[in-house]
Structures are given as structure tokens and as C-alpha cells.
Design a protein around this motif. Structure first.
Motif, PDB file in Angstrom:
ATOM      1  N   LEU A 240       0.844  -1.193   0.000  1.00  0.00           N
ATOM      2  CA  LEU A 240       0.000   0.000   0.000  1.00  0.00           C
ATOM      3  C   LEU A 240       0.877   1.239   0.000  1.00  0.00           C
ATOM      4  O   LEU A 240       1.805   1.355   0.819  1.00  0.00           O
ATOM      5  N   VAL A 241       0.601   2.143  -0.910  1.00  0.00           N
ATOM      6  CA  VAL A 241       1.268   3.445  -0.933  1.00  0.00           C
ATOM      7  C   VAL A 241       0.229   4.462  -0.468  1.00  0.00           C
ATOM      8  O   VAL A 241      -0.708   4.790  -1.199  1.00  0.00           O
ATOM      9  N   LEU A 242       0.383   4.930   0.760  1.00  0.00           N
ATOM     10  CA  LEU A 242      -0.618   5.791   1.380  1.00  0.00           C
ATOM     11  C   LEU A 242      -0.309   7.245   1.060  1.00  0.00           C
ATOM     12  O   LEU A 242       0.584   7.859   1.650  1.00  0.00           O
ATOM     13  N   GLY A 243      -1.025   7.794   0.098  1.00  0.00           N
ATOM     14  CA  GLY A 243      -0.793   9.160  -0.339  1.00  0.00           C
ATOM     15  C   GLY A 243       0.170   9.203  -1.503  1.00  0.00           C
ATOM     16  O   GLY A 243       0.864   8.221  -1.816  1.00  0.00           O
ATOM     17  N   HIS A 244       0.218  10.354  -2.165  1.00  0.00           N
ATOM     18  CA  HIS A 244       1.108  10.511  -3.312  1.00  0.00           C
ATOM     19  C   HIS A 244       1.685  11.917  -3.309  1.00  0.00           C
ATOM     20  O   HIS A 244       0.971  12.895  -3.124  1.00  0.00           O
ATOM     21  N   GLU A 298      -5.445  -5.482   5.969  1.00  0.00           N
ATOM     22  CA  GLU A 298      -5.205  -6.604   6.881  1.00  0.00           C
ATOM     23  C   GLU A 298      -4.378  -7.715   6.246  1.00  0.00           C
ATOM     24  O   GLU A 298      -3.799  -8.540   6.962  1.00  0.00           O
ATOM     25  N   VAL A 299      -4.310  -7.771   4.912  1.00  0.00           N
ATOM     26  CA  VAL A 299      -3.500  -8.804   4.254  1.00  0.00           C
ATOM     27  C   VAL A 299      -2.380  -8.185   3.418  1.00  0.00           C
ATOM     28  O   VAL A 299      -1.733  -8.875   2.634  1.00  0.00           O
ATOM     29  N   ALA A 300      -2.136  -6.893   3.585  1.00  0.00           N
ATOM     30  CA  ALA A 300      -1.073  -6.225   2.831  1.00  0.00           C
ATOM     31  C   ALA A 300       0.298  -6.639   3.369  1.00  0.00           C
ATOM     32  O   ALA A 300       0.471  -6.918   4.562  1.00  0.00           O
ATOM     33  N   ARG A 301       1.265  -6.684   2.468  1.00  0.00           N
ATOM     34  CA  ARG A 301       2.629  -7.033   2.862  1.00  0.00           C
ATOM     35  C   ARG A 301       3.277  -5.895   3.640  1.00  0.00           C
ATOM     36  O   ARG A 301       3.924  -6.113   4.665  1.00  0.00           O
ATOM     37  N   SER A 302       3.136  -4.674   3.158  1.00  0.00           N
ATOM     38  CA  SER A 302       3.732  -3.514   3.805  1.00  0.00           C
ATOM     39  C   SER A 302       3.025  -2.258   3.332  1.00  0.00           C
ATOM     40  O   SER A 302       2.199  -2.297   2.417  1.00  0.00           O
ATOM     41  N   ALA A 303       3.355  -1.149   3.968  1.00  0.00           N
ATOM     42  CA  ALA A 303       2.778   0.147   3.606  1.00  0.00           C
ATOM     43  C   ALA A 303       3.894   1.170   3.528  1.00  0.00           C
ATOM     44  O   ALA A 303       4.832   1.162   4.338  1.00  0.00           O
ATOM     45  N   ILE A 304       3.785   2.054   2.540  1.00  0.00           N
ATOM     46  CA  ILE A 304       4.762   3.119   2.340  1.00  0.00           C
ATOM     47  C   ILE A 304       4.036   4.453   2.468  1.00  0.00           C
ATOM     48  O   ILE A 304       3.010   4.671   1.823  1.00  0.00           O
ATOM     49  N   VAL A 305       4.582   5.326   3.313  1.00  0.00           N
ATOM     50  CA  VAL A 305       3.997   6.649   3.511  1.00  0.00           C
ATOM     51  C   VAL A 305       5.086   7.671   3.203  1.00  0.00           C
ATOM     52  O   VAL A 305       6.064   7.781   3.943  1.00  0.00           O
ATOM     53  N   ALA A 306       4.917   8.381   2.084  1.00  0.00           N
ATOM     54  CA  ALA A 306       5.978   9.290   1.647  1.00  0.00           C
ATOM     55  C   ALA A 306       5.401  10.465   0.872  1.00  0.00           C
ATOM     56  O   ALA A 306       5.699  10.668  -0.300  1.00  0.00           O
ATOM     57  N   ASP A 326       0.566  -6.094  12.471  1.00  0.00           N
ATOM     58  CA  ASP A 326       1.741  -6.812  11.979  1.00  0.00           C
ATOM     59  C   ASP A 326       2.303  -6.235  10.681  1.00  0.00           C
ATOM     60  O   ASP A 326       3.337  -6.708  10.199  1.00  0.00           O
ATOM     61  N   ILE A 327       1.643  -5.253  10.084  1.00  0.00           N
ATOM     62  CA  ILE A 327       2.100  -4.733   8.805  1.00  0.00           C
ATOM     63  C   ILE A 327       3.407  -3.962   8.987  1.00  0.00           C
ATOM     64  O   ILE A 327       3.626  -3.293  10.008  1.00  0.00           O
ATOM     65  N   HIS A 328       4.294  -4.068   8.010  1.00  0.00           N
ATOM     66  CA  HIS A 328       5.566  -3.338   8.042  1.00  0.00           C
ATOM     67  C   HIS A 328       5.357  -1.986   7.374  1.00  0.00           C
ATOM     68  O   HIS A 328       4.987  -1.915   6.206  1.00  0.00           O
ATOM     69  N   ILE A 329       5.592  -0.918   8.112  1.00  0.00           N
ATOM     70  CA  ILE A 329       5.331   0.433   7.613  1.00  0.00           C
ATOM     71  C   ILE A 329       6.651   1.174   7.452  1.00  0.00           C
ATOM     72  O   ILE A 329       7.465   1.241   8.375  1.00  0.00           O
ATOM     73  N   VAL A 330       6.846   1.732   6.264  1.00  0.00           N
ATOM     74  CA  VAL A 330       8.031   2.524   5.947  1.00  0.00           C
ATOM     75  C   VAL A 330       7.577   3.949   5.667  1.00  0.00           C
ATOM     76  O   VAL A 330       6.633   4.160   4.898  1.00  0.00           O
ATOM     77  N   ALA A 331       8.238   4.919   6.280  1.00  0.00           N
ATOM     78  CA  ALA A 331       7.824   6.315   6.130  1.00  0.00           C
ATOM     79  C   ALA A 331       9.014   7.183   5.759  1.00  0.00           C
ATOM     80  O   ALA A 331      10.166   6.896   6.117  1.00  0.00           O
ATOM     81  N   ALA A 332       8.727   8.255   5.034  1.00  0.00           N
ATOM     82  CA  ALA A 332       9.728   9.259   4.685  1.00  0.00           C
ATOM     83  C   ALA A 332       9.362  10.547   5.398  1.00  0.00           C
ATOM     84  O   ALA A 332       8.233  11.041   5.266  1.00  0.00           O
ATOM     85  N   ALA A 333      10.287  11.094   6.157  1.00  0.00           N
ATOM     86  CA  ALA A 333      10.039  12.322   6.898  1.00  0.00           C
ATOM     87  C   ALA A 333      10.524  13.510   6.091  1.00  0.00           C
ATOM     88  O   ALA A 333      11.699  13.567   5.695  1.00  0.00           O
ATOM     89  N   THR A 334       9.621  14.449   5.854  1.00  0.00           N
ATOM     90  CA  THR A 334      10.010  15.663   5.132  1.00  0.00           C
ATOM     91  C   THR A 334      10.951  16.504   5.979  1.00  0.00           C
ATOM     92  O   THR A 334      11.935  17.055   5.485  1.00  0.00           O
ATOM     93  N   GLN A 335      10.675  16.591   7.272  1.00  0.00           N
ATOM     94  CA  GLN A 335      11.522  17.314   8.200  1.00  0.00           C
ATOM     95  C   GLN A 335      12.148  16.331   9.181  1.00  0.00           C
ATOM     96  O   GLN A 335      11.461  15.482   9.749  1.00  0.00           O
ATOM     97  N   ARG A 336      13.430  16.481   9.382  1.00  0.00           N
ATOM     98  CA  ARG A 336      14.162  15.488  10.171  1.00  0.00           C
ATOM     99  C   ARG A 336      13.650  15.405  11.601  1.00  0.00           C
ATOM    100  O   ARG A 336      13.640  14.323  12.206  1.00  0.00           O
TER     101      ARG A 336
END
Length: 403
Positions: A240-244, A298-306, A326-336
Motif C-alpha cells: 500500500l502506498v498511502l498518499g502521493h 489486513e492482508v497487505a505485505r507492507s505500507a509506504i507513507v511518503a 503486523d504490517i511493516h510500515i516505511v515512512a519518509a520524513a520531510t523534516q528530520r
């Protein structure tokens, strides 16, 4: 990296059942056009049964196609019908001609095993709406009326001698085929024939409208850059890519052809552009619980928020983590400075592209060497290889700390 779940999941099950349906229909047509004498049980099975198995194989294929449609929507009744039809399809292949039906038999067995393994994936009950129920009742009632009437007036018809003949008359009348082999002999029979024609044709027209309406809606939904409910329901082990936003584009390029990706964005215009480029897009709020449920978080492998908005990203992360712990979530922070906040929201991995790029540029400006080589290696290295290297480095670090 393709996992074992990808090979034996619900999507693979639907694909193999679809292959069985096509093979069953094609094999049945071949046996009708050029019958083959023999079969494993040719010595004990009467010829009439072998001939019947030949043309009914095509019917089984079409019934399996209907089951595939239900499997795509994860319907439990479709799972039951498939489990029943697959052994029938294999048996028809054995009775007809095993040499010709080897692919059919093999895929039927494989599909049956996959169906049994993925029993839990097809857990949706069949929910008929009023229109669909009305269409079914209209067809059943019209056919019953025409069959019962023709049988009751069989002495006033040419060619109606049994209940089967009466049903045959009702079917060809309702489909407007009218072979002409059954004809009324009296005025009463003619009047009944006209009434049966009106009732059965009207029922078929209603059913056709009910069947075509979802297809038209699906086409319109695709044209608007959205996914249909049936497409959403078959998602499994996807990303899942949450947002664009601007940060999302290079991510999509890296994931292209490597995994099933679903982009969730509330911007309809952006969704249309992404859909035109071939991406699966769901136009919805990525922080809305109902939207993520429909996207099968609920059955997604992972989610990306960027995206470029850390606050909205945090809401999306909180919602995804709540619905799937249990989902693996990866995020990109605009501000550190927002990195800890995104981790507290539920992200497993948080990276600040701006901070990382700034570090590279600063090191290069003060004379740091080899940074371009590092960048090229990172860009050329496959994601799974990077994960393996990270695991190796982590293991070496733990070993050194123990020493």
C-alpha cells in the motif's frame, strides 16, 4: 522478491481455476468435433456416458468461469462450487480421453489443492440485493410458468411429450431461438405460447440488465481512475502506498514490476493520471479506516507513507497500524525533527531523504570522496540485496558486541 505466499495465495488460485475453465471448455469442444474412443474407464462405462461427458465438459468450463467471477470477489459459495466442479472436470477428462485431457486433469488437481489451502481467503457471504433477487425470481418463475403450461397443454402442441420437452420449449421460447420443432395446434396453445414468450423474454431482459449494469459501472470506474470492488477484494500480499507526492514517484519506479502496488490518494485528478500510467489507484483518504479496510490492509505485505505532509502521514500510519498490527510500515520524513514522531505513530522504518541528501552534499563539498560511487551502488542494488546486506551487517555488529 517473490515469496511462497505469492505462489500459493488467493490470486494464484483464481488464475489456475480460470485456466481449468478454459481447458475444460476447449477439451469439451474438441471431443464434440472429433470424438476419441477410449479412456481409463472405457471398458466399464457405457458409450452414452462417455459421449455425455464430452459435451458436458464445455458446460463445466462455463460454470467454472462463473465460479471464477465469484472467487475474484472472495465469495464462499463460489469456493464451494469450485471445489465441487474441479473433481467433475478432472473426471470428465479421465472418461473422455486422458491423453488429450492431461493438462486439464493436472491443472484441476493443482487448483483443487490451492482452493483447499486458501479456504480462509474466500470468506465473504453472498449478499444479494433486491434487484438481483428479483431477476433470479423472474427467470425461475417465467421458466416454471412456461414449462408447467406447455406440459399441461402437451396434447395441443406438436412435439411436447414429456416434462423435458416442455422445459425445452420454455427455454427456446424465452431465448427467442424458436427452432420450429415444437408448434401449437390449437388457439388456446397459441395464446399460451404468446403469453409464455412475453413473460420469459421479459425475465431474460431483466436479468441481462442486472448483469450488464455492474460491468458498465466497472468501465466507468476505471475511466475515472478508480478500482472496482472486485479488483479490491482480490488484493493479497500487496504493498500500500498511502498518499502521493514528489517523494512517491521514485518509489513507484523502484517497485514497478516487482510487487503488486495499490496507491491510495484523495486527489481524483492525480488518481486519473496515475491510472492512465498503468498503476492501480484507489481514490480515497489514506487515513480513513473504511478506506484502508476496502484496500485490504489486513492482508497487505507492507505500507509506504511518503508524501510532503508529515502530519497527514502520521495519521495514515496510525490508522494502518491500528487495523493491522503486523504490517511493516516505511515512512519518509520531510523534516528530520519529525522522524521520532512518525516512529511513535507506528512506522517501523523512517528515513529523511532531505537529511540524507544534505549529508551527502555536505560531505562532498568538504572533500569527502567516493560518495558518488556509494550513490551509484545504492541505486543499482536490488531491494532484496540491500535487505540481505543490512541483515549481514546487523549480524556482524551483534557478533562484535558479544566479543
Amino acid at each position: 522478491m517473490v515469496s511462497a505466499r505469492d505462489w500459493v495465495g488467493a490470486r494464484t488460485t483464481v488464475t489456475t481455476v480460470f485456466i481449468v475453465a478454459i481447458l475444460s471448455a476447449v477439451t469439451g469442444i474438441l471431443n464434440i468435433s472429433s470424438p476419441v474412443a477410449g479412456g481409463v474407464f472405457s471398458s466399464v462405462i457405457p458409450e452414452v456416458i462417455r459421449i455425455t461427458a464430452g459435451f458436458t465438459g464445455t458446460l463445466t468450463g462455463f460454470l467454472l468461469l462463473a465460479s471464477v467471477y465469484g472467487l475474484r470477489r472472495r465469495l464462499r459459495p463460489a469456493w464451494y462450487s469450485t471445489v465441487i466442479l474441479l473433481p467433475v472436470s478432472a473426471a470428465q477428462g479421465l472418461i473422455q480421453s486422458p491423453a488429450r485431457a492431461i493438462p486439464l486433469i493436472g491443472f484441476s488437481i493443482i487448483s483443487l489443492v490451492l482452493c483447499l489451502l486458501n479456504y480462509r481467503a474466500f470468506d465473504r457471504d453472498l449478499d444479494w440485493n433486491v434487484t438481483q433477487l428479483s431477476a433470479l425470481l423472474a427467470i425461475a418463475g417465467a421458466q416454471t410458468y412456461a414449462t408447467a403450461g406447455a406440459y399441461a397443454l402437451r396434447e395441443q402442441f406438436n412435439g411436447v411429450d414429456s416434462l423435458f420437452d416442455a422445459f425445452y420449449f420454455a427455454l427456446v421460447t424465452g431465448s427467442t431461438v424458436g427452432y420450429g420443432d415444437i408448434t401449437p395446434r390449437t388457439a388456446v396453445a397459441k395464446l399460451f405460447g404468446m403469453s409464455a414468450l412475453l413473460v420469459t423474454v421479459a425475465s431474460f431482459a431483466v436479468a441481462l440488465g442486472v448483469l450488464l449494469t455492474p460491468a458498465i459501472e466497472a468501465r466507468l470506474t476505471k475511466a475515472l481512475g478508480r478500482m472496482t470492488e472486485s479488483q479490491l477484494e482480490i488484493l493479497d500480499n500487496h504493498i500500500l502506498v498511502l498518499g502521493h507526492g514528489e517523494l512517491t514517484e521514485p518509489i513507484l519506479e523502484e517497485l514497478e514490476d516487482r510487487a503488486d502496488v495499490l496507491i491510495i490518494t484523495p486527489n481524483a485528478e492525480r488518481a486519473q493520471r496515475l491510472s492512465d500510467r498503468g498503476y492501480d489507484v484507489f481514490t480515497a483518504d489514506p487515513s480513513d479506516e473504511e478506506s484502508l479496510k476496502r484496500a485490504r490492509v489486513e492482508v497487505a505485505r507492507s505500507a509506504i507513507v511518503a508524501t510532503n505532509n508529515d502530519a497527514e502521514d502520521a495519521l495514515a500510519i496510525l490508522t494502518a497500524r491500528q487495523l493491522n498490527p503486523d504490517i511493516h510500515i516505511v515512512a519518509a520524513a520531510t523534516q528530520r525533527e519529525n522522524e521520532p514522531k512518525l516512529r511513535r505513530a507506528g512506522a517501523d522504518t523512517v528515513i529523511s531523504p532531505a537529511a540524507l541528501g544534505g549529508h551527502f552534499l555536505a560531505e562532498s563539498a568538504i572533500g569527502g570522496g567516493g560518495l558518488e560511487t556509494v550513490e551509484e551502488r545504492l541505486l543499482e542494488e536490488q531491494p532484496d540485496e540491500m535487505v540481505e546486506d543490512a541483515d549481514t551487517n546487523a549480524a556482524d555488529t551483534d557478533a562484535n558486541s558479544d566479543d
